[in-house]
Design an enzyme around this catalytic site. Structure first.
Site, PDB file in Angstrom:
ATOM      1  N   THR A 145       0.828  -1.208   0.000  1.00 53.11           N
ATOM      2  CA  THR A 145       0.000   0.000   0.000  1.00 53.11           C
ATOM      3  C   THR A 145       0.866   1.263   0.000  1.00 53.11           C
ATOM      4  O   THR A 145       1.985   1.241   0.523  1.00 53.11           O
ATOM      5  CB  THR A 145      -0.914  -0.006   1.251  1.00 53.11           C
ATOM      6  OG1 THR A 145      -1.398   1.316   1.490  1.00 53.11           O
ATOM      7  CG2 THR A 145      -0.171  -0.438   2.506  1.00 53.11           C
ATOM      8  N   ASP A 146       0.306   2.348  -0.528  1.00 52.46           N
ATOM      9  CA  ASP A 146       1.035   3.631  -0.482  1.00 52.46           C
ATOM     10  C   ASP A 146       1.194   4.114   0.954  1.00 52.46           C
ATOM     11  O   ASP A 146       1.992   5.006   1.233  1.00 52.46           O
ATOM     12  CB  ASP A 146       0.339   4.694  -1.347  1.00 52.46           C
ATOM     13  CG  ASP A 146      -1.069   5.070  -0.876  1.00 52.46           C
ATOM     14  OD1 ASP A 146      -1.595   4.431   0.060  1.00 52.46           O
ATOM     15  OD2 ASP A 146      -1.638   6.026  -1.451  1.00 52.46           O
ATOM     16  N   GLU A 147       0.409   3.527   1.878  1.00 58.51           N
ATOM     17  CA  GLU A 147       0.466   3.997   3.263  1.00 58.51           C
ATOM     18  C   GLU A 147       1.804   3.685   3.923  1.00 58.51           C
ATOM     19  O   GLU A 147       2.138   4.265   4.957  1.00 58.51           O
ATOM     20  CB  GLU A 147      -0.702   3.414   4.072  1.00 58.51           C
ATOM     21  CG  GLU A 147      -2.035   3.724   3.400  1.00 58.51           C
ATOM     22  CD  GLU A 147      -3.251   3.528   4.270  1.00 58.51           C
ATOM     23  OE1 GLU A 147      -3.117   3.480   5.498  1.00 58.51           O
ATOM     24  OE2 GLU A 147      -4.354   3.435   3.696  1.00 58.51           O
ATOM     25  N   TYR A 206      -1.611  -0.683  10.989  1.00 58.77           N
ATOM     26  CA  TYR A 206      -1.901  -1.278   9.677  1.00 58.77           C
ATOM     27  C   TYR A 206      -0.727  -1.047   8.728  1.00 58.77           C
ATOM     28  O   TYR A 206      -0.170  -2.001   8.167  1.00 58.77           O
ATOM     29  CB  TYR A 206      -3.185  -0.694   9.071  1.00 58.77           C
ATOM     30  CG  TYR A 206      -3.318  -0.982   7.580  1.00 58.77           C
ATOM     31  CD1 TYR A 206      -3.492  -2.290   7.109  1.00 58.77           C
ATOM     32  CD2 TYR A 206      -3.249   0.050   6.642  1.00 58.77           C
ATOM     33  CE1 TYR A 206      -3.595  -2.555   5.746  1.00 58.77           C
ATOM     34  CE2 TYR A 206      -3.362  -0.201   5.277  1.00 58.77           C
ATOM     35  CZ  TYR A 206      -3.525  -1.507   4.833  1.00 58.77           C
ATOM     36  OH  TYR A 206      -3.616  -1.765   3.487  1.00 58.77           O
ATOM     37  N   LYS A 256       1.938  -3.764   7.115  1.00 56.76           N
ATOM     38  CA  LYS A 256       2.088  -3.940   5.657  1.00 56.76           C
ATOM     39  C   LYS A 256       3.538  -3.706   5.237  1.00 56.76           C
ATOM     40  O   LYS A 256       4.072  -4.402   4.365  1.00 56.76           O
ATOM     41  CB  LYS A 256       1.164  -2.986   4.892  1.00 56.76           C
ATOM     42  CG  LYS A 256      -0.312  -3.306   4.980  1.00 56.76           C
ATOM     43  CD  LYS A 256      -0.698  -4.656   4.398  1.00 56.76           C
ATOM     44  CE  LYS A 256      -0.544  -4.736   2.892  1.00 56.76           C
ATOM     45  NZ  LYS A 256      -1.034  -6.042   2.373  1.00 56.76           N
TER      46      LYS A 256
HETATM   47  P1  NAD Z   1     -10.483  -6.516   2.312  1.00 57.52           P
HETATM   48  O1  NAD Z   1     -10.412  -6.199   3.761  1.00 57.52           O
HETATM   49  O2  NAD Z   1     -11.704  -6.122   1.539  1.00 57.52           O
HETATM   50  O3  NAD Z   1     -10.306  -8.088   2.080  1.00 57.52           O
HETATM   51  C1  NAD Z   1      -9.301  -8.835   2.703  1.00 57.52           C
HETATM   52  C2  NAD Z   1      -9.568 -10.298   2.383  1.00 57.52           C
HETATM   53  O4  NAD Z   1      -8.527 -11.075   2.985  1.00 57.52           O
HETATM   54  C3  NAD Z   1     -10.895 -10.822   2.948  1.00 57.52           C
HETATM   55  O5  NAD Z   1     -11.557 -11.611   1.989  1.00 57.52           O
HETATM   56  C4  NAD Z   1     -10.465 -11.661   4.147  1.00 57.52           C
HETATM   57  O6  NAD Z   1     -11.367 -12.722   4.444  1.00 57.52           O
HETATM   58  C5  NAD Z   1      -9.116 -12.167   3.683  1.00 57.52           C
HETATM   59  N1  NAD Z   1      -8.224 -12.516   4.800  1.00 57.52           N
HETATM   60  C6  NAD Z   1      -7.923 -11.759   5.888  1.00 57.52           C
HETATM   61  N2  NAD Z   1      -7.070 -12.425   6.694  1.00 57.52           N
HETATM   62  C7  NAD Z   1      -6.816 -13.612   6.084  1.00 57.52           C
HETATM   63  C8  NAD Z   1      -6.007 -14.735   6.419  1.00 57.52           C
HETATM   64  N3  NAD Z   1      -5.292 -14.757   7.556  1.00 57.52           N
HETATM   65  N4  NAD Z   1      -5.960 -15.772   5.571  1.00 57.52           N
HETATM   66  C9  NAD Z   1      -6.689 -15.765   4.409  1.00 57.52           C
HETATM   67  N5  NAD Z   1      -7.487 -14.738   4.068  1.00 57.52           N
HETATM   68  C10 NAD Z   1      -7.547 -13.677   4.894  1.00 57.52           C
HETATM   69  O7  NAD Z   1      -9.166  -5.901   1.691  1.00 57.52           O
HETATM   70  P2  NAD Z   1      -8.921  -5.155   0.296  1.00 57.52           P
HETATM   71  O8  NAD Z   1      -9.320  -3.744   0.441  1.00 57.52           O
HETATM   72  O9  NAD Z   1      -9.469  -5.988  -0.789  1.00 57.52           O
HETATM   73  O10 NAD Z   1      -7.326  -5.190   0.242  1.00 57.52           O
HETATM   74  C11 NAD Z   1      -6.644  -6.275  -0.365  1.00 57.52           C
HETATM   75  C12 NAD Z   1      -5.152  -6.029  -0.281  1.00 57.52           C
HETATM   76  O11 NAD Z   1      -4.822  -4.802  -0.928  1.00 57.52           O
HETATM   77  C13 NAD Z   1      -4.622  -5.910   1.146  1.00 57.52           C
HETATM   78  O12 NAD Z   1      -3.382  -6.552   1.198  1.00 57.52           O
HETATM   79  C14 NAD Z   1      -4.467  -4.420   1.344  1.00 57.52           C
HETATM   80  O13 NAD Z   1      -3.468  -4.130   2.284  1.00 57.52           O
HETATM   81  C15 NAD Z   1      -4.092  -3.962  -0.042  1.00 57.52           C
HETATM   82  N6  NAD Z   1      -4.463  -2.594  -0.390  1.00 57.52           N
HETATM   83  C16 NAD Z   1      -5.734  -2.153  -0.188  1.00 57.52           C
HETATM   84  C17 NAD Z   1      -6.084  -0.860  -0.571  1.00 57.52           C
HETATM   85  C18 NAD Z   1      -7.495  -0.339  -0.393  1.00 57.52           C
HETATM   86  O14 NAD Z   1      -7.729   0.848  -0.614  1.00 57.52           O
HETATM   87  N7  NAD Z   1      -8.457  -1.151  -0.040  1.00 57.52           N
HETATM   88  C19 NAD Z   1      -5.126  -0.027  -1.165  1.00 57.52           C
HETATM   89  C20 NAD Z   1      -3.825  -0.533  -1.370  1.00 57.52           C
HETATM   90  C21 NAD Z   1      -3.514  -1.817  -0.977  1.00 57.52           C
HETATM   91  P1  TYD Z   2     -10.185   4.990   4.932  1.00 58.30           P
HETATM   92  O1  TYD Z   2     -11.230   4.676   3.928  1.00 58.30           O
HETATM   93  O2  TYD Z   2     -10.271   4.372   6.281  1.00 58.30           O
HETATM   94  O3  TYD Z   2      -8.797   4.685   4.230  1.00 58.30           O
HETATM   95  P2  TYD Z   2      -7.280   4.996   4.764  1.00 58.30           P
HETATM   96  O4  TYD Z   2      -7.342   5.481   6.151  1.00 58.30           O
HETATM   97  O5  TYD Z   2      -6.652   3.659   4.664  1.00 58.30           O
HETATM   98  O6  TYD Z   2      -6.739   6.007   3.814  1.00 58.30           O
HETATM   99  O7  TYD Z   2     -10.150   6.567   5.142  1.00 58.30           O
HETATM  100  C1  TYD Z   2      -9.937   7.456   4.065  1.00 58.30           C
HETATM  101  C2  TYD Z   2      -9.932   8.875   4.594  1.00 58.30           C
HETATM  102  O8  TYD Z   2     -11.213   9.185   5.147  1.00 58.30           O
HETATM  103  C3  TYD Z   2      -8.939   9.067   5.728  1.00 58.30           C
HETATM  104  O9  TYD Z   2      -8.368  10.381   5.622  1.00 58.30           O
HETATM  105  C4  TYD Z   2      -9.777   8.988   6.981  1.00 58.30           C
HETATM  106  C5  TYD Z   2     -11.105   9.543   6.532  1.00 58.30           C
HETATM  107  N1  TYD Z   2     -12.282   8.983   7.239  1.00 58.30           N
HETATM  108  C6  TYD Z   2     -13.200   9.824   7.876  1.00 58.30           C
HETATM  109  O10 TYD Z   2     -13.077  11.062   7.861  1.00 58.30           O
HETATM  110  N2  TYD Z   2     -14.259   9.259   8.527  1.00 58.30           N
HETATM  111  C7  TYD Z   2     -14.440   7.913   8.577  1.00 58.30           C
HETATM  112  O11 TYD Z   2     -15.430   7.449   9.204  1.00 58.30           O
HETATM  113  C8  TYD Z   2     -13.498   7.058   7.905  1.00 58.30           C
HETATM  114  C9  TYD Z   2     -13.651   5.561   7.936  1.00 58.30           C
HETATM  115  C10 TYD Z   2     -12.427   7.636   7.257  1.00 58.30           C
END
Ligand code: NAD
Ligand code: TYD
Length: 339
Positions: free
Chosen positions: A123-125, A147, A151
């Site tokens: 992630t970019d985070e 988190y 990562k």
């Molecule tokens: P999500 O939370 O929607 O889904 C995570 C999935 O992983 C779920 O289906 C869950 O059941 C499964 N899981 C969790 N723990 C597990 C384990 N121990 N064994 C097997 N399966 C397990 O997440 P997402 O938003 O789809 O993110 C997917 C990936 O992309 C993650 O690695 C996350 O860090 C990365 N990512 C997400 C974002 C975003 O904006 N959502 C951005 C950049 C990177």
């Molecule tokens: P989020 O979707 O949790 O993603 P991330 O923290 O991983 O970037 O949050 C996106 C942005 O929105 C972040 O700046 C936090 C803000 N936010 C709120 O203001 N209220 C909320 O209830 C949530 C979940 C996020």
């Protein structure tokens, strides 16, 4: 090619599986997922009877399950993770387990199986916040919450396997994704579904924080490209550059839904809230990546999907979600004078 996709029942993983099966007639996909609160097999309804697709219920921390699922696979794409920053602030242990130790278990099994590509979805985070620049892959890591720190741990471990064992690891660092099937704890589905239900939108702090809202399909096409043409040992940023401040994003959602701005409630800020994420994706663009969705298009496509798919998200907003919501927001909303 047979690919082991982990976490494929989640938001990005399920979008990736559907996109990849549609574009690669000869592929096979094994989806290993623990089905935590964020995993939802409904997301894969369209492909569940596709004979190229197989679901395995299991934990990436479980060596035996992983070794079995890995059998015959040529590549691994590891999406499985605990993913929500707010939950990591309340309870970090599960993040360390899945996002670091789980990566170790997968790497060991993948190395034993001699797979030819291991994509670690990061992630970019991991870069932490920046006020003015866009980070390149060379910039230092500065994760600031449990988190992003877990990562960072997971991807550093994965990269160490390239240096130590010459194992073909590629790391992607994606920006905030938006699009269909995102669990309604993340800000855009939370605010959209709350607004539809005339509930308050809990905006943290002043709302001036900024994210790069990249459409999930653009993220998935970037990963598809890395499987085909990514260079082992390399890291690639995956962000469309769709910057928007939280307050603007909130206004956009309300405007699209025709709901009043009085729904916005400025609540107590998230601890250690990263003010702005920004990455430079030139390296991936040089491989041929071109995102299709701009900022407004990515957000509005998401809002419209939630409007059209109440049957998907309504059941999710009860049970576990309700308990989490009360824990996370009740006090904040009370402090802000919102019922
Ligand atoms: P999500 O939370 O929607 O889904 C995570 C999935 O992983 C779920 O289906 C869950 O059941 C499964 N899981 C969790 N723990 C597990 C384990 N121990 N064994 C097997 N399966 C397990 O997440 P997402 O938003 O789809 O993110 C997917 C990936 O992309 C993650 O690695 C996350 O860090 C990365 N990512 C997400 C974002 C975003 O904006 N959502 C951005 C950049 C990177
Ligand atoms: P989020 O979707 O949790 O993603 P991330 O923290 O991983 O970037 O949050 C996106 C942005 O929105 C972040 O700046 C936090 C803000 N936010 C709120 O203001 N209220 C909320 O209830 C949530 C979940 C996020």
């Amino acid at each position: 090619m047979r690919i082991l996709v982990t976490g494929g029942a989640g938001f990005i993983g399920s979008n990736f599986i559907k996109l990849y099966l549609a574009r690669h007639p000869d592929c096979e996909i094994v989806n290993l997922d623990k089905l935590t609160y964020a995993g939802n097999l409904e997301n894969l309804h369209d492909v569940e009877s596709d004979e190229r697709y197989r679901f395995v219920h299991g934990d990436i921390c479980d060596e035996a399950v992983v070794a079995t699922a890995m059998r015959g696979c040529d590549a691994v794409v590891n999406f499985a993770a605990e993913t929500h920053v707010d939950r990591s602030i309340g309870d970090p242990a599960g993040f360390l387990k899945t996002d670091v130790f789980g990566v170790h278990v997968l790497l060991e099994a993948a190395r034993a199986a001699d797979v030819s590509r291991f994509i670690q979805i990061s992630t970019d985070e991991v870069y932490g916040p920046t006020l003015d620049c866009a980070f390149t892959e060379e910039d230092r890591l500065n994760p600031r919450n449990p988190y992003s720190a877990s990562k960072a741990g997971g991807e550093l471990l994965a990269r160490s396997y390239f240096e130590t064992y010459d194992f073909p690891v590629i790391v992607s660092r994606g920006a905030n994704n938006v699009g269909p099937n995102q669990y309604p704890e993340k800000v855009i589905p939370l605010f959209t579904t709350n607004a539809i239900e005339d509930l308050p939108l809990p905006l943290y702090g002043d709302g001036l924080q900024e994210r790069d809202y990249t459409h999930v399909l653009d993220h998935c096409s970037g990963i598809e490209l890395l499987l085909a043409r990514g260079v082992p040992g390399e890291v690639y940023n995956v962000g469309a550059g769709n910057h928007m401040k939280n307050i603007e994003m909130t206004h956009l959602i309300l405007e699209e839904l025709g709901k009043p701005e009085t729904l916005i409630k400025h609540v107590r800020d998230r601890a250690g809230h990263d003010v702005r994420y920004a990455i430079d994706a030139t390296k991936l663009r040089r491989l041929g990546w071109e995102p299709e969705f701009g900022t407004k298009a990515a957000i509005l496509d998401t809002v419209r999907w939630y409007v059209a798919n109440e049957a998907w998200w309504k059941p999710l907003k009860s049970g576990e979600f309700r308990e989490y919501y009360e824990r996370q927001y009740r006090e904040r909303l009370d402090e802000a004078g919102a019922a």
